[in-house]
Design an enzyme around this catalytic site. Structure first.
Site, short mmCIF file in Angstrom:
data_model
loop_
_atom_site.label_atom_id
_atom_site.label_comp_id
_atom_site.label_asym_id
_atom_site.label_seq_id
_atom_site.Cartn_x
_atom_site.Cartn_y
_atom_site.Cartn_z
N LEU A 158 0.84 -1.19 0.00
CA LEU A 158 0.00 0.00 0.00
C LEU A 158 0.87 1.24 0.00
CD1 LEU A 158 -2.65 -1.09 2.67
CD2 LEU A 158 -2.97 -0.94 0.19
N HIS A 176 -23.71 15.74 14.12
CA HIS A 176 -24.97 15.22 13.57
C HIS A 176 -25.47 16.18 12.49
CE1 HIS A 176 -28.83 13.26 13.37
NE2 HIS A 176 -29.40 14.46 13.43
P1 FAD Z 1 6.43 1.96 -6.73
O1 FAD Z 1 5.35 2.94 -6.64
O2 FAD Z 1 6.22 0.74 -7.55
O3 FAD Z 1 7.71 2.74 -7.28
C1 FAD Z 1 8.90 2.12 -7.55
C2 FAD Z 1 9.70 3.00 -8.50
O4 FAD Z 1 11.03 2.49 -8.60
C3 FAD Z 1 9.15 3.03 -9.93
O5 FAD Z 1 9.00 4.37 -10.34
C4 FAD Z 1 10.22 2.32 -10.75
O6 FAD Z 1 10.35 2.84 -12.06
C5 FAD Z 1 11.47 2.63 -9.94
N1 FAD Z 1 12.57 1.68 -10.14
C6 FAD Z 1 12.53 0.32 -10.05
N2 FAD Z 1 13.76 -0.21 -10.24
C7 FAD Z 1 14.60 0.84 -10.46
C8 FAD Z 1 15.98 0.95 -10.71
N3 FAD Z 1 16.78 -0.12 -10.75
N4 FAD Z 1 16.49 2.18 -10.92
C9 FAD Z 1 15.71 3.29 -10.87
N5 FAD Z 1 14.39 3.25 -10.62
C10 FAD Z 1 13.85 2.05 -10.40
N6 FAD Z 1 -2.15 1.64 -2.92
C11 FAD Z 1 -2.86 2.40 -2.06
O7 FAD Z 1 -2.43 2.62 -0.93
N7 FAD Z 1 -4.05 2.97 -2.44
C12 FAD Z 1 -4.57 2.77 -3.66
O8 FAD Z 1 -5.65 3.30 -3.96
C13 FAD Z 1 -3.86 1.96 -4.58
N8 FAD Z 1 -4.34 1.74 -5.81
C14 FAD Z 1 -3.63 0.98 -6.69
C15 FAD Z 1 -4.17 0.75 -7.95
C16 FAD Z 1 -3.47 -0.03 -8.86
C17 FAD Z 1 -4.07 -0.26 -10.23
C18 FAD Z 1 -2.20 -0.56 -8.51
C19 FAD Z 1 -1.42 -1.37 -9.51
C20 FAD Z 1 -1.66 -0.34 -7.26
C21 FAD Z 1 -2.37 0.43 -6.33
N9 FAD Z 1 -1.90 0.66 -5.05
C22 FAD Z 1 -2.62 1.41 -4.17
C23 FAD Z 1 -0.60 0.12 -4.60
C24 FAD Z 1 0.47 1.22 -4.68
O9 FAD Z 1 0.54 1.68 -6.01
C25 FAD Z 1 1.81 0.65 -4.23
O10 FAD Z 1 1.68 0.10 -2.93
C26 FAD Z 1 2.86 1.75 -4.20
O11 FAD Z 1 3.01 2.36 -5.45
C27 FAD Z 1 4.22 1.20 -3.74
O12 FAD Z 1 5.12 2.24 -3.65
P2 FAD Z 1 6.69 1.99 -3.80
O13 FAD Z 1 7.30 3.34 -3.69
O14 FAD Z 1 7.13 0.92 -2.91
O15 FAD Z 1 6.89 1.43 -5.30
P1 NAI Z 2 -4.83 -9.12 -4.51
O1 NAI Z 2 -3.82 -9.89 -3.79
O2 NAI Z 2 -5.60 -8.07 -3.80
O3 NAI Z 2 -5.93 -10.11 -5.14
C1 NAI Z 2 -5.58 -11.13 -6.03
C2 NAI Z 2 -6.72 -12.11 -6.07
O4 NAI Z 2 -6.47 -13.04 -7.11
C3 NAI Z 2 -6.87 -12.93 -4.80
O5 NAI Z 2 -8.22 -12.92 -4.42
C4 NAI Z 2 -6.37 -14.30 -5.19
O6 NAI Z 2 -6.97 -15.34 -4.45
C5 NAI Z 2 -6.76 -14.34 -6.66
N1 NAI Z 2 -6.00 -15.28 -7.49
C6 NAI Z 2 -4.68 -15.58 -7.42
N2 NAI Z 2 -4.36 -16.46 -8.40
C7 NAI Z 2 -5.50 -16.71 -9.10
C8 NAI Z 2 -5.81 -17.52 -10.24
N3 NAI Z 2 -4.89 -18.25 -10.85
N4 NAI Z 2 -7.07 -17.53 -10.69
C9 NAI Z 2 -8.05 -16.79 -10.07
N5 NAI Z 2 -7.80 -16.01 -9.00
C10 NAI Z 2 -6.54 -15.95 -8.53
O7 NAI Z 2 -4.07 -8.53 -5.79
P2 NAI Z 2 -4.48 -7.41 -6.84
O8 NAI Z 2 -5.94 -7.18 -6.84
O9 NAI Z 2 -3.80 -7.79 -8.09
O10 NAI Z 2 -3.77 -6.13 -6.24
C11 NAI Z 2 -2.37 -6.13 -5.95
C12 NAI Z 2 -2.09 -5.22 -4.80
O11 NAI Z 2 -2.17 -3.87 -5.19
C13 NAI Z 2 -3.09 -5.35 -3.66
O12 NAI Z 2 -2.77 -6.42 -2.82
C14 NAI Z 2 -2.95 -4.05 -2.97
O13 NAI Z 2 -1.89 -4.14 -2.07
C15 NAI Z 2 -2.58 -3.09 -4.10
N6 NAI Z 2 -3.76 -2.28 -4.47
C16 NAI Z 2 -4.34 -1.50 -3.52
C17 NAI Z 2 -5.46 -0.76 -3.81
C18 NAI Z 2 -6.09 0.04 -2.73
O14 NAI Z 2 -5.49 0.21 -1.69
N7 NAI Z 2 -7.29 0.57 -2.93
C19 NAI Z 2 -6.05 -0.75 -5.14
C20 NAI Z 2 -5.37 -1.64 -6.06
C21 NAI Z 2 -4.26 -2.34 -5.72
#
Ligand code: FAD
Ligand code: NAI
Length: 461
Positions: free
Chosen positions: A315, A440
């Site tokens: 997250l 409220h």
């Molecule tokens: P990242 O955000 O993945 O950043 C890593 C960075 O490192 C990237 O910019 C990459 O290019 C760079 N990097 C990697 N290797 C190198 C290298 N060797 N040299 C230079 N740069 C490098 N989380 C929430 O809390 N709320 C949400 O609503 C939410 N929604 C999401 C929706 C989607 C569709 C997805 C995919 C994820 C979502 N997440 C959400 C999860 C959240 O995006 C991640 O938990 C978060 O981005 C992790 O942060 P991070 O800084 O660890 O890594």
């Molecule tokens: P997830 O771990 O939340 O869910 C993956 C789901 O896929 C699970 O229910 C799992 O049982 C199922 N699964 C695994 N293998 C499967 C298979 N072969 N066939 C069918 N189902 C299968 O992962 P997701 O949704 O990809 O998100 C990744 C991460 O990104 C989340 O865990 C979350 O940490 C972060 N994220 C957070 C958001 C937020 O905070 N609002 C929004 C989007 C992503």
């Protein structure tokens, strides 16, 4: 180029770490391999998904819910190109904000791929950067399914699903996790038929079971269909429509499900490609995450790691808090993250939010607890707004009344969970929340009532 601290990666974990380090007087640089700063979260994660969730929710509201309130509108028309432009504008604004903060805090931003070549040394596309401390914040990547190729056009990960230029007639989602349910909701609201195939026999593993069951019923009412206990084993993309082979989770006879787009959302994996960790001897765990101690230090002195690339919830806010904590520790202060009080929000409608332990976790740990539950059907504001789906549940220690967890389904659940998180951060009890005056009429009165319900004395039920 020599620094007190170099952070590799500018996602929420990395950029926040760099800013806190600069505030504390450390000479700091960041390295980023992508064109823009902000990582997954700002570019292809939290921010663009929330832009589409917001816009598609308003689209649905305008189409269905306005008339009952006496607001006559003609049927809303979808201009997907403009909706995507709205999303991109939000992304660009946030990304520029990170650039501005780097400049404001005098952080050097180095573009290129960082490879650690030894303690204190990083190669960035042929140039050497020296650092007393290195923080790895390289994030995570999409989990792929064996034999299923993601082309980001018809078979997509979240990245492709955020950028579709046409509403699919039928969207098949693999995985009933956070991404599957958020992005499935977006495309259903915009007109797609959405079916979700989930490996387990429940949606949202890890979330409180009662919450997950009620949430599934709400999503089904909205038109999403679920196929639980099943897995997609292959996708035939030769024809005009995709043909997915779906088998029972334990194996068995496959059935064919046709779809225009398949979203693979089965989790994310830590990203450490090309970082040179093996060569410098940084230990990884069995799930490919960088191993760290309680102070975010790897087994190699001077190399730390935070965010999605280490253990714990993937997250953005968890990574940000780790970024602050590690910067403070490196600067000789007392950085700390309370992993028992990290909220988790799913930004669907209604929202789902939780913090702390689920009932299942407490039962498994043998902790005696009391649960207080209050439904939105009994909350005045929810009643008048006709948004009564969902409830607030607070779990408190049976003896001490200390709050151990809270779970909310309802509009604005993501905002409401914060007050319980604050209470937990201060080791608060259900009684503390119950005795706090709540305005409220607000939805947050349901939080107070749930806290009262822990002691079996809610007022409005
Ligand atoms: P990242 O955000 O993945 O950043 C890593 C960075 O490192 C990237 O910019 C990459 O290019 C760079 N990097 C990697 N290797 C190198 C290298 N060797 N040299 C230079 N740069 C490098 N989380 C929430 O809390 N709320 C949400 O609503 C939410 N929604 C999401 C929706 C989607 C569709 C997805 C995919 C994820 C979502 N997440 C959400 C999860 C959240 O995006 C991640 O938990 C978060 O981005 C992790 O942060 P991070 O800084 O660890 O890594
Ligand atoms: P997830 O771990 O939340 O869910 C993956 C789901 O896929 C699970 O229910 C799992 O049982 C199922 N699964 C695994 N293998 C499967 C298979 N072969 N066939 C069918 N189902 C299968 O992962 P997701 O949704 O990809 O998100 C990744 C991460 O990104 C989340 O865990 C979350 O940490 C972060 N994220 C957070 C958001 C937020 O905070 N609002 C929004 C989007 C992503």
């Amino acid at each position: 180029m020599s620094y007190d601290l170099v952070v590799i990666g500018t996602g929420p974990a990395g950029y926040v770490c760099a800013i806190r380090a600069a505030q504390l007087g450390l000479k700091t640089a960041v390295i980023e391999k992508d064109k823009t700063f902000g990582g997954t979260c700002l570019n292809v994660g939290c921010i663009p998904s929330k832009a589409l969730l917001h816009a598609s929710h308003l689209f649905e509201e305008a189409g269905h819910d306005f008339e009952g309130m006496g607001i006559g509108v003609s049927k809303p028309k979808l201009d997907l190109k403009q909706m995507q432009a709205f999303k991109q504008e939000g992304v660009d604004g946030n990304v520029k904000g990170v650039d501005f903060l780097f400049k404001k805090n005098k952080i050097d931003a180095i573009k290129g791929t960082g490879k650690i070549t030894g303690p204190g040394k990083i190669d960035v596309d042929g140039k050497t950067v020296e650092a007393k401390h290195i923080v790895i914040a390289t994030g995570s990547d999409v989990t792929r399914l064996k034999g299923i190729e993601i082309d980001e056009k018809r078979v997509v990960s979240s990245t492709g699903a955020l950028a579709l230029d046409k509403v699919p007639g039928k969207l098949l989602v693999v995985g009933a996790g956070v991404i599957g349910l958020e992005l499935g909701s977006v495309w259903r609201r915009l007109g797609a038929e959405v079916q979700v195939v989930e490996f387990l026999d429940r949606i949202l593993p890890g979330m409180d079971g009662e919450v997950a069951r009620q949430f599934q019923r709400i999503l089904e009412k909205q038109g999403v269909s679920f196929k639980l206990g099943s897995k997609v084993t292959a996708i035939d993309s030769k024809g005009k429509t995709l043909k997915a082979s779906v088998e029972p989770a334990a194996g068995g006879k496959a059935e064919m499900i046709e779809a225009d787009v398949v979203l693979v959302a089965v989790g994310r994996v830590p990203y450490t490609q090309g970082l040179g960790l093996k060569e410098v001897g940084v230990e990884m765990d069995e799930r490919g995450r960088v191993k760290i101690d309680d102070h975010f230090q790897t087994n190699v002195k001077g190399i730390f790691a935070i965010g999605d690339v280490v253990r714990g919830a993937m997250l953005a806010h968890k990574g940000e808090d780790e970024g602050v904590a590690v910067a403070e520790l490196i600067a000789g202060k007392a950085g700390h993250v309370n992993y028992d009080a990290i909220p988790n929000v799913i930004y669907t409608y209604p929202e789902v939010a939780s913090v702390g332990k689920t009932e299942e976790e407490l039962k498994q740990a043998g902790v005696a607890y009391r649960a207080g539950k209050f439904p939105f059907t009994a909350n005045g504001r929810a009643k008048v707004n006709k948004t009564t789906d969902g409830f607030v549940k607070i779990l408190a220690d049976e003896k001490t009344d200390r709050i151990l967890g809270a779970h909310i389904i309802g509009p604005d659940a993501g905002t409401m969970i914060s007050e319980i998180t604050v209470a937990m951060e201060f080791s608060g009890s259900a009684e503390d929340v119950a005795r706090t005056c709540h305005p409220h009429p607000t939805l947050s009165e349901a939080v107070k009532e749930a806290a009262l319900a822990v002691d079996k004395r809610p007022i409005h039920m």
